[in-house]
Design a protein around this motif. Structure first.
Motif, PDB file in Angstrom:
ATOM      1  N   PHE A  49      -3.985   9.131   1.880  1.00 30.69           N
ATOM      2  CA  PHE A  49      -3.982   8.672   3.273  1.00 30.69           C
ATOM      3  C   PHE A  49      -5.368   8.207   3.697  1.00 30.69           C
ATOM      4  N   ILE A  50      -6.409   8.907   3.270  1.00 34.76           N
ATOM      5  CA  ILE A  50      -7.777   8.481   3.577  1.00 34.76           C
ATOM      6  C   ILE A  50      -8.029   7.113   2.954  1.00 34.76           C
ATOM      7  N   SER A  51      -7.615   6.950   1.706  1.00 34.75           N
ATOM      8  CA  SER A  51      -7.788   5.667   1.019  1.00 34.75           C
ATOM      9  C   SER A  51      -7.052   4.555   1.754  1.00 34.75           C
ATOM     10  N   ARG A  52      -5.831   4.820   2.177  1.00 32.68           N
ATOM     11  CA  ARG A  52      -5.038   3.826   2.891  1.00 32.68           C
ATOM     12  C   ARG A  52      -5.643   3.510   4.257  1.00 32.68           C
ATOM     13  N   GLU A  53      -6.226   4.520   4.886  1.00 29.71           N
ATOM     14  CA  GLU A  53      -6.856   4.328   6.191  1.00 29.71           C
ATOM     15  C   GLU A  53      -8.109   3.449   6.064  1.00 29.71           C
ATOM     16  N   VAL A  54      -8.878   3.657   5.017  1.00 28.61           N
ATOM     17  CA  VAL A  54     -10.102   2.888   4.782  1.00 28.61           C
ATOM     18  C   VAL A  54      -9.773   1.465   4.354  1.00 28.61           C
ATOM     19  N   GLY A  55      -8.759   1.312   3.498  1.00 22.51           N
ATOM     20  CA  GLY A  55      -8.323  -0.009   3.062  1.00 22.51           C
ATOM     21  C   GLY A  55      -8.868  -0.390   1.701  1.00 22.51           C
ATOM     22  N   PRO A  56      -8.476  -1.560   1.241  1.00 24.98           N
ATOM     23  CA  PRO A  56      -8.845  -2.020  -0.098  1.00 24.98           C
ATOM     24  C   PRO A  56     -10.363  -2.145  -0.262  1.00 24.98           C
ATOM     25  N   TYR A  57     -10.797  -2.017  -1.484  1.00 23.90           N
ATOM     26  CA  TYR A  57     -12.228  -2.044  -1.778  1.00 23.90           C
ATOM     27  C   TYR A  57     -12.447  -2.747  -3.120  1.00 23.90           C
ATOM     28  N   GLY A  58     -13.668  -3.118  -3.372  1.00 23.67           N
ATOM     29  CA  GLY A  58     -14.052  -3.688  -4.657  1.00 23.67           C
ATOM     30  C   GLY A  58     -13.206  -4.874  -5.063  1.00 23.67           C
ATOM     31  N   ASP A  59     -12.648  -4.789  -6.272  1.00 21.45           N
ATOM     32  CA  ASP A  59     -11.867  -5.912  -6.805  1.00 21.45           C
ATOM     33  C   ASP A  59     -10.507  -6.060  -6.132  1.00 21.45           C
ATOM     34  N   ARG A  60     -10.183  -5.186  -5.187  1.00 20.77           N
ATOM     35  CA  ARG A  60      -8.922  -5.293  -4.450  1.00 20.77           C
ATOM     36  C   ARG A  60      -9.150  -5.724  -3.000  1.00 20.77           C
ATOM     37  N   SER A  61     -10.345  -6.189  -2.693  1.00 18.01           N
ATOM     38  CA  SER A  61     -10.678  -6.514  -1.310  1.00 18.01           C
ATOM     39  C   SER A  61      -9.866  -7.694  -0.760  1.00 18.01           C
ATOM     40  N   HIS A  62      -9.191  -8.449  -1.609  1.00 13.91           N
ATOM     41  CA  HIS A  62      -8.348  -9.565  -1.158  1.00 13.91           C
ATOM     42  C   HIS A  62      -6.968  -9.092  -0.695  1.00 13.91           C
ATOM     43  N   GLU A  63      -6.685  -7.813  -0.839  1.00 13.61           N
ATOM     44  CA  GLU A  63      -5.391  -7.251  -0.454  1.00 13.61           C
ATOM     45  C   GLU A  63      -5.428  -6.740   0.980  1.00 13.61           C
ATOM     46  N   ARG A  64      -4.249  -6.640   1.562  1.00  6.73           N
ATOM     47  CA  ARG A  64      -4.070  -5.959   2.845  1.00  6.73           C
ATOM     48  C   ARG A  64      -3.094  -4.818   2.593  1.00  6.73           C
ATOM     49  N   TRP A  65      -3.449  -3.637   3.041  1.00  8.37           N
ATOM     50  CA  TRP A  65      -2.567  -2.484   2.875  1.00  8.37           C
ATOM     51  C   TRP A  65      -1.929  -2.168   4.221  1.00  8.37           C
ATOM     52  N   VAL A  66      -0.618  -2.161   4.240  1.00  6.30           N
ATOM     53  CA  VAL A  66       0.160  -1.935   5.452  1.00  6.30           C
ATOM     54  C   VAL A  66       0.997  -0.685   5.213  1.00  6.30           C
ATOM     55  N   ASP A  67       0.641   0.416   5.864  1.00  7.31           N
ATOM     56  CA  ASP A  67       1.283   1.718   5.623  1.00  7.31           C
ATOM     57  C   ASP A  67       1.681   2.368   6.939  1.00  7.31           C
ATOM     58  N   TYR A  68       2.964   2.708   7.046  1.00  5.88           N
ATOM     59  CA  TYR A  68       3.474   3.276   8.286  1.00  5.88           C
ATOM     60  C   TYR A  68       4.305   4.529   8.051  1.00  5.88           C
ATOM     61  N   VAL A  69       4.118   5.496   8.938  1.00  5.24           N
ATOM     62  CA  VAL A  69       4.989   6.665   9.006  1.00  5.24           C
ATOM     63  C   VAL A  69       6.308   6.196   9.594  1.00  5.24           C
ATOM     64  N   VAL A  70       7.421   6.696   9.056  1.00  4.46           N
ATOM     65  CA  VAL A  70       8.750   6.418   9.595  1.00  4.46           C
ATOM     66  C   VAL A  70       9.198   7.655  10.363  1.00  4.46           C
ATOM     67  N   ARG A  71       9.620   7.453  11.611  1.00  2.00           N
ATOM     68  CA  ARG A  71      10.083   8.566  12.459  1.00  2.00           C
ATOM     69  C   ARG A  71      11.473   8.272  13.008  1.00  2.00           C
ATOM     70  N   LEU A  72      12.220   9.332  13.233  1.00  2.00           N
ATOM     71  CA  LEU A  72      13.450   9.206  14.006  1.00  2.00           C
ATOM     72  C   LEU A  72      13.037   8.962  15.451  1.00  2.00           C
ATOM     73  N   ARG A  73      13.590   7.944  16.078  1.00  2.00           N
ATOM     74  CA  ARG A  73      13.174   7.590  17.441  1.00  2.00           C
ATOM     75  C   ARG A  73      13.442   8.699  18.445  1.00  2.00           C
ATOM     76  N   GLU A  74      14.615   9.288  18.390  1.00  2.00           N
ATOM     77  CA  GLU A  74      14.981  10.268  19.417  1.00  2.00           C
ATOM     78  C   GLU A  74      14.167  11.554  19.327  1.00  2.00           C
ATOM     79  N   SER A  75      14.047  12.112  18.141  1.00  2.28           N
ATOM     80  CA  SER A  75      13.371  13.406  17.996  1.00  2.28           C
ATOM     81  C   SER A  75      11.891  13.281  17.663  1.00  2.28           C
ATOM     82  N   ARG A  76      11.437  12.075  17.248  1.00  3.41           N
ATOM     83  CA  ARG A  76      10.061  11.822  16.811  1.00  3.41           C
ATOM     84  C   ARG A  76       9.719  12.547  15.507  1.00  3.41           C
TER      85      ARG A  76
END
Length: 174
Positions: A49-76
């Motif tokens: 999660f820390i890595s995903r929060e910081v984002g791509p680095y080095g030879d992967r800097s051309h990437e975009r990382w899109v990461d989301y928690v999935v929640r039930l809307r009603e109960s959260r």
């Protein structure tokens, strides 16, 4: 674009989600067909999660990382995560839901939301997914959502692909 779909809501993953998602994402049942069947430890989950929060680095800097928690809307209640690695005009998508939430359509709903989100926000024109052999449930989910199984010849350079994986493709909608 809304961070909600019919039954689910989504929020960007940060290290703060580790404790909440640990019971779901460190459950060995979830990894029977993923990562050689080995669930991450809570420390490994935090590091990812820390890595995903910081984002791509080095030879992967051309990437975009899109990461989301999935929640039930009603109960959260957090039930898993969806992610995309965006490279130029294509996205490699993945999803992982807690075992109690399998077979209820949440995987399809969250995948459809993710596709719309990255298409709109990142100009994605192609979606790719890889599945380990034997993961019939994920194969079915992808086929149900309009993906085509591809031969392993002449594939683009995929980040998550391993030699024997099943590979799937879907063109973005107009």
């Amino acid at each position: 674009m809304s961070l909600e779909s019919t039954r689910l809501s989504y929020e960007r993953i940060t290290r703060k989600h580790t404790q909440e998602l640990q019971p779901i994402l460190c459950d060995p049942r979830v990894y029977v067909h993923v990562d050689d069947g080995v669930a991450p430890s809570s420390n490994e989950l935090l590091e990812s999660f820390i890595s995903r929060e910081v984002g791509p680095y080095g030879d992967r800097s051309h990437e975009r990382w899109v990461d989301y928690v999935v929640r039930l809307r009603e109960s959260r209640t957090a039930i898993g995560r969806v992610e995309a690695t965006v490279i130029e005009h294509r996205a490699e998508v993945a999803y992982i839901l807690g075992f109690p939430y399998w077979g209820k359509g949440y995987g399809s709903e969250s995948l459809a939301w993710l596709q719309q989100f990255v298409q709109k926000n990142y100009g994605v024109k192609e979606f790719w997914a890889t599945v380990t052999p034997g993961n019939i449930s994920s194969r079915h989910l992808l086929l149900k959502n309009g993906y085509r199984e591809m031969s392993n010849d002449n594939l683009p350079q995929l980040m998550s692909y391993e030699q024997n994986d099943w590979v799937f493709f879907k063109a973005a909608t107009a």
